[in-house]
Design a protein around this motif. Structure first.
Motif, mmCIF file in Angstrom:
data_model
loop_
_atom_site.group_PDB
_atom_site.id
_atom_site.type_symbol
_atom_site.label_atom_id
_atom_site.label_comp_id
_atom_site.label_asym_id
_atom_site.label_seq_id
_atom_site.Cartn_x
_atom_site.Cartn_y
_atom_site.Cartn_z
ATOM 1 N N THR A 1 104.054 24.546 43.773
ATOM 2 C CA THR A 1 103.662 23.494 44.717
ATOM 3 C C THR A 1 104.680 22.341 44.689
ATOM 4 O O THR A 1 104.328 21.175 44.822
ATOM 5 N N LEU A 2 105.942 22.713 44.547
ATOM 6 C CA LEU A 2 107.020 21.724 44.403
ATOM 7 C C LEU A 2 107.056 20.720 45.554
ATOM 8 O O LEU A 2 107.258 19.529 45.343
ATOM 9 N N TRP A 3 106.842 21.204 46.787
ATOM 10 C CA TRP A 3 106.967 20.305 47.943
ATOM 11 C C TRP A 3 105.818 19.315 48.016
ATOM 12 O O TRP A 3 106.004 18.197 48.492
ATOM 13 N N VAL A 4 104.664 19.676 47.534
ATOM 14 C CA VAL A 4 103.559 18.722 47.459
ATOM 15 C C VAL A 4 103.730 17.802 46.265
ATOM 16 O O VAL A 4 103.752 16.571 46.395
ATOM 17 N N ARG A 5 103.873 18.404 45.081
ATOM 18 C CA ARG A 5 103.806 17.656 43.825
ATOM 19 C C ARG A 5 105.016 16.778 43.567
ATOM 20 O O ARG A 5 104.915 15.781 42.845
ATOM 21 N N HIS A 6 106.163 17.130 44.144
ATOM 22 C CA HIS A 6 107.371 16.379 43.817
ATOM 23 C C HIS A 6 108.118 15.823 45.035
ATOM 24 O O HIS A 6 108.503 14.652 45.032
ATOM 25 N N ILE A 7 108.314 16.638 46.079
ATOM 26 C CA ILE A 7 109.079 16.153 47.231
ATOM 27 C C ILE A 7 108.243 15.179 48.061
ATOM 28 O O ILE A 7 108.622 14.002 48.245
ATOM 29 N N ALA A 8 107.094 15.622 48.558
ATOM 30 C CA ALA A 8 106.235 14.729 49.338
ATOM 31 C C ALA A 8 105.692 13.586 48.485
ATOM 32 O O ALA A 8 105.564 12.446 48.957
ATOM 33 N N ASP A 9 105.386 13.885 47.228
ATOM 34 C CA ASP A 9 104.876 12.846 46.329
ATOM 35 C C ASP A 9 105.879 11.703 46.188
ATOM 36 O O ASP A 9 105.496 10.526 46.118
ATOM 37 N N SER A 10 107.163 12.038 46.167
ATOM 38 C CA SER A 10 108.203 11.015 46.102
ATOM 39 C C SER A 10 108.395 10.334 47.454
ATOM 40 O O SER A 10 108.499 9.108 47.537
ATOM 41 N N ALA A 11 108.432 11.136 48.519
ATOM 42 C CA ALA A 11 108.699 10.596 49.855
ATOM 43 C C ALA A 11 107.633 9.615 50.303
ATOM 44 O O ALA A 11 107.929 8.669 51.062
ATOM 45 N N GLN A 12 106.393 9.780 49.845
ATOM 46 C CA GLN A 12 105.345 8.879 50.284
ATOM 47 C C GLN A 12 105.627 7.427 49.893
ATOM 48 O O GLN A 12 105.175 6.495 50.558
ATOM 49 N N LEU A 13 106.413 7.231 48.838
ATOM 50 C CA LEU A 13 106.741 5.858 48.450
ATOM 51 C C LEU A 13 107.577 5.175 49.521
ATOM 52 O O LEU A 13 107.450 3.962 49.743
ATOM 53 N N LEU A 14 108.423 5.946 50.189
ATOM 54 C CA LEU A 14 109.257 5.372 51.245
ATOM 55 C C LEU A 14 108.404 4.904 52.417
ATOM 56 O O LEU A 14 108.746 3.920 53.082
ATOM 57 N N THR A 15 107.278 5.561 52.680
ATOM 58 C CA THR A 15 106.401 5.126 53.768
ATOM 59 C C THR A 15 105.738 3.795 53.446
ATOM 60 O O THR A 15 105.257 3.108 54.349
ATOM 61 N N LEU A 16 105.688 3.446 52.164
ATOM 62 C CA LEU A 16 105.098 2.165 51.752
ATOM 63 C C LEU A 16 106.120 1.039 51.744
ATOM 64 O O LEU A 16 105.790 -0.099 51.414
ATOM 65 N N ASP A 17 107.358 1.358 52.105
ATOM 66 C CA ASP A 17 108.442 0.364 52.069
ATOM 67 C C ASP A 17 109.295 0.478 53.329
ATOM 68 O O ASP A 17 110.518 0.431 53.279
ATOM 69 N N ARG A 18 108.636 0.651 54.477
ATOM 70 C CA ARG A 18 109.333 0.791 55.745
ATOM 71 C C ARG A 18 110.154 -0.465 56.043
ATOM 72 O O ARG A 18 109.710 -1.583 55.810
ATOM 73 N N GLY A 19 111.349 -0.262 56.549
ATOM 74 C CA GLY A 19 112.172 -1.390 56.968
ATOM 75 C C GLY A 19 113.054 -1.958 55.886
ATOM 76 O O GLY A 19 113.913 -2.793 56.157
ATOM 77 N N GLY A 20 112.867 -1.520 54.644
ATOM 78 C CA GLY A 20 113.710 -2.027 53.568
ATOM 79 C C GLY A 20 115.138 -1.541 53.700
ATOM 80 O O GLY A 20 115.389 -0.430 54.159
ATOM 81 N N GLN A 21 116.082 -2.388 53.315
ATOM 82 C CA GLN A 21 117.498 -2.027 53.403
ATOM 83 C C GLN A 21 118.265 -2.311 52.117
ATOM 84 O O GLN A 21 119.335 -1.765 51.903
#
Length: 219
Positions: free
Chosen positions: A55-75
């Motif tokens: 379940t690599l894409w759930v447990r690690h890839i998407a789990d990591s990517a979700q943090l970026l959705t909490l920081d939209r617009g950051g540069q």
């Protein structure tokens, strides 16, 4: 993210990534290659639990990517503490052009991180091979830590990188609320809790601000 869609399987994780980020063909290729490199390296050093590979894409890839959705617009600079195999830092770096500093003290982990950065052409990523205490202070727009240290110690060690506008993105599993309650009140006031998209029992501490200096190290 209180009503966040819970990602139950690999297909759902990939579909969500496509909707949330609309990755280019190059970004998809980099994600696929990173996933393959992560699994291959796991045979040589223990980067992730073997039980999570199916379940690599759930447990690690998407789990990591979700943090970026909490920081939209950051540069500005994103600092990933105790980056280990590059989670969440390398996933964020693949999906965005944010300057990324991966802090990791273990040499073999750093060798892997540097190899991935080079192979994927992630020129905006820097690897700091040192304990956090020896990393030069610089202002961070975002600080993340997926599995670095207990919350009070994590914040105490990383507070010098924070500014009034620093975003804190700290996955803390099932113990998020409990760990937050143990912090000094001025620290608690900076944070709220978000539900993880990848585990119904896991939560993410999200905060904005600079840790008050006079409170550091005090319970």
């Amino acid at each position: 993210m209180a009503d966040a869609e819970l990602l139950h399987d690999e297909g759902a994780a990939r579909d969500w990534l496509d909707r949330a980020f609309a990755p280019t063909a190059e970004q998809w290729a980099r994600l696929e290659r990173f996933a393959a490199l992560l699994v291959a390296e796991n045979d040589r050093q223990n980067l992730i639990a073997a039980s999570t590979i199916p379940t690599l894409w759930v447990r690690h890839i998407a789990d990591s990517a979700q943090l970026l959705t909490l920081d939209r617009g950051g540069q500005g600079l994103w600092i990933d503490l105790g980056s280990g195999p590059g989670l969440p830092g390398l996933v964020v770096a693949i999906l965005s052009e944010r300057p990324m500093l991966l802090v990791e003290s273990r040499r073999r982990r750093c060798d892997f991180l540097r190899a991935v950065v080079t192979e994927l052409g992630l020129d905006h990523v820097e690897v700091a091979e040192a304990p956090l205490e020896r990393v030069a202070t610089r202002p961070a727009e975002t600080i993340s830590a997926r599995a670095f240290a207990p919350l009070d110690r994590l914040i105490d060690l990383s507070a010098r990188f924070s500014t009034e506008s620093t975003h804190w993105l700290l996955p803390k599993g099932r113990n998020a609320v409990k760990e937050l309650a143990l912090l000094p009140q001025p620290w608690q006031n900076l944070f709220h809790v978000e539900q993880s998209r990848t585990d119904a029992d896991s939560q993410i501490l999200v905060g904005v601000g600079k840790i008050p200096a006079k409170q550091r190290g005090k319970a």
